[in-house]
Design a protein around this motif. Structure first.
Motif, mmCIF file in Angstrom:
data_model
loop_
_atom_site.group_PDB
_atom_site.id
_atom_site.type_symbol
_atom_site.label_atom_id
_atom_site.label_comp_id
_atom_site.label_asym_id
_atom_site.label_seq_id
_atom_site.Cartn_x
_atom_site.Cartn_y
_atom_site.Cartn_z
ATOM 1 N N ASP A 49 -4.352 -0.587 -3.706
ATOM 2 C CA ASP A 49 -3.182 -1.402 -3.358
ATOM 3 C C ASP A 49 -2.297 -1.604 -4.574
ATOM 4 O OD1 ASP A 49 -4.133 -1.638 -0.816
ATOM 5 O OD2 ASP A 49 -5.059 -3.602 -1.154
ATOM 6 N N THR A 56 -5.813 6.878 -0.767
ATOM 7 C CA THR A 56 -5.520 6.416 0.582
ATOM 8 C C THR A 56 -6.512 5.349 1.027
ATOM 9 O OG1 THR A 56 -6.784 8.272 1.446
ATOM 10 C CG2 THR A 56 -4.408 8.553 1.287
ATOM 11 N N ASN A 57 -6.188 4.689 2.124
ATOM 12 C CA ASN A 57 -6.869 3.456 2.519
ATOM 13 C C ASN A 57 -8.129 3.717 3.338
ATOM 14 O OD1 ASN A 57 -7.348 0.743 2.803
ATOM 15 N ND2 ASN A 57 -5.964 0.498 4.537
ATOM 16 N N GLY A 93 -8.796 3.432 -1.269
ATOM 17 C CA GLY A 93 -8.081 2.235 -0.830
ATOM 18 C C GLY A 93 -7.454 1.454 -1.975
ATOM 19 N N ASN A 144 0.859 -1.189 0.000
ATOM 20 C CA ASN A 144 0.000 0.000 0.000
ATOM 21 C C ASN A 144 0.894 1.237 0.000
ATOM 22 O OD1 ASN A 144 -2.203 -1.718 0.292
ATOM 23 N ND2 ASN A 144 -2.069 -1.661 2.512
ATOM 24 N N THR A 154 -1.190 4.304 1.218
ATOM 25 C CA THR A 154 -2.407 3.997 1.957
ATOM 26 C C THR A 154 -2.132 3.567 3.388
ATOM 27 O OG1 THR A 154 -2.339 1.703 1.188
ATOM 28 C CG2 THR A 154 -3.578 3.263 -0.144
#
Length: 424
Positions: free
Chosen positions: A417, A350-351, A415, A185, A188
């Motif tokens: 990846d 971002t996560n 989110g 990530n 993230t």
């Protein structure tokens, strides 16, 4: 797994952003009526050059054009990264291509080492200096890296400079861009909060405290950590007298010292005939850094492009660049106006956490990027004005005069990846 819906757009506006967002989300995209009403309709050479870079770092992507070149179908492949060389079309500077490449760099399988040749500096696109001294420090904040990573891992090395010219067989400039592979990530790990805070980490980022919001902060409080600590810059010449750099530095430092900025250092970068492109000229770039690590940037160069002369005196150029830097500082925010769109893009990745950033007045390019992000990624942004009761300065917006305001831009990340990263 169901078939992914094709993104559909018309026209050539925001071409890079559309392609980059389609690549990040792995969605096929079809763009119609590309420059359809121009005297020379169809996709431009610099658009093709940008797509070829994506083809260099991808495996399995599909690129199709119609006979007239006014329609493009692009299906992204896996981002493999790796080392490659590419000759950028001279209609755009290398910075035009680097901006798109940097957005994809954290999501590749192998570290990127790109040797790009082309025009390094012009007045229409971000230069390689802008990317190196302004964009990469912002990028480090989102990747949560130490500042030492800028020189050891994530870096842009300028080998040769080149200014725009229509001379046939022009020798091009050259840069080397390196970017390592980061975590699964990349951006993230936690929410991004580019907001002044006493609990900020070394990079100026802090976690958002939901219980103690800063909604009632005045701009005088919000900008207390945005005091300028140092000003740095580069004065360069190509095939002209090196004394010009002395004139550039003297005039710029005269203005900076007049406003009380004593920590200002501008280095010289002079190139002889064999070390640069064909077009002679000179330029100056300045960047200012704040206490919490934010960077403001300005630049300009003087060159002769055939019959279209861009030549001005070194003193006039130094005045233009220095006052432009002061204008960026005056507008404030966690980033300068040229990097607003990149900050918004990285915030949207971002996560599933709330991220926010303090910006100056949004540019037209940034506003359209927000619309594209909402359309492709599905992330919506909340934009709040942050007024200043103690600030009586006015500026013109259309036919009206309004107070100078800053904005707090907030979003909930989607989110993303790095699914391309090799598992070891």
């Amino acid at each position: 797994m169901g078939k992914k819906e094709i993104l559909k757009y018309e026209g050539s506006s925001y071409f890079r952003q559309r392609i980059v967002l389609a690549t990040l989300t792995n969605q096929p995209i079809k763009i119609k009526n590309i420059n359809a009403k121009d005297l020379n309709p169809g996709i431009k050479d610099y658009h093709i050059s940008f797509i070829r870079i994506l083809d260099e770092i991808s495996n399995g992507c599909i690129i199709e054009f119609n006979e007239t070149g006014t329609e493009l179908f692009y299906k992204p492949g896996l981002l493999t990264g790796g080392a490659f060389e590419h000759s950028c079309n001279e209609q755009k500077s290398i910075g035009y291509y680097l901006e798109g490449l940097i957005c994809l760099a954290p999501y590749v399988k192998n570290p990127i080492k790109a040797r790009l040749t082309g025009v390094t500096n012009d007045n229409s696109d971000p230069s390689v200096d802008s990317i190196k001294y302004s964009t990469l420090p912002l990028f480090v904040k989102f990747l949560h890296l130490e500042e030492s990573a800028l020189s050891s891992e994530l870096d842009i090395k300028i080998v040769k400079r080149c200014l725009p010219t229509n001379q046939a067989g022009n020798k091009m400039g050259e840069i080397i861009f390196t970017c390592p592979v980061y975590n699964v990530n990349p951006v993230t790990n936690k929410a991004i909060d580019l907001w002044p805070s006493t609990s900020s980490d070394a990079n100026g980022c802090s976690e958002i405290d939901d219980e103690e919001g800063n909604d009632n902060l005045e701009i005088s409080d919000a900008l207390k950590d945005y005091q300028i600590t140092k000003v740095r810059g580069v004065a360069y010449t190509l095939k002209v007298s090196p004394n010009i750099t002395t004139r550039l530095i003297t005039e710029s430092q005269k203005i900076l010292k007049a406003i009380g900025c004593t920590n200002a250092y501008i280095r010289t970068d002079n190139y002889k005939k064999s070390q640069c492109g064909y077009s002679p000229g000179f330029g100056l770039c300045l960047y200012a850094q704040t206490q919490n690590g934010c960077t403001y940037f300005s630049e300009h160069c003087s060159y002769r492009d055939g019959e279209n002369s861009k030549l001005i005196t070194p003193e006039e150029l130094a005045l233009r660049v220095t006052y432009k830097l002061l204008d960026e500082i005056y507008m404030g925010g966690s980033t300068d106006s040229s990097n607003q769109w990149l900050a918004f893009l990285l915030m949207s990745l971002t996560n599933h956490k709330v991220s926010r950033i303090l910006t100056s007045r949004l540019t037209a390019f940034s506003r359209n990027t927000l619309k594209l992000i909402e359309d492709v990624i599905g992330v919506k942004f909340k934009i709040d004005r942050l007024g200043n009761k103690n600030h009586d300065e006015m500026e013109r917006e259309g036919d009206k005069e309004v107070k100078v305001l800053n904005y707090v831009v907030t979003c909930l990340g989607a989110g993303f990846d790095n699914i391309n990263k090799a598992l070891r």
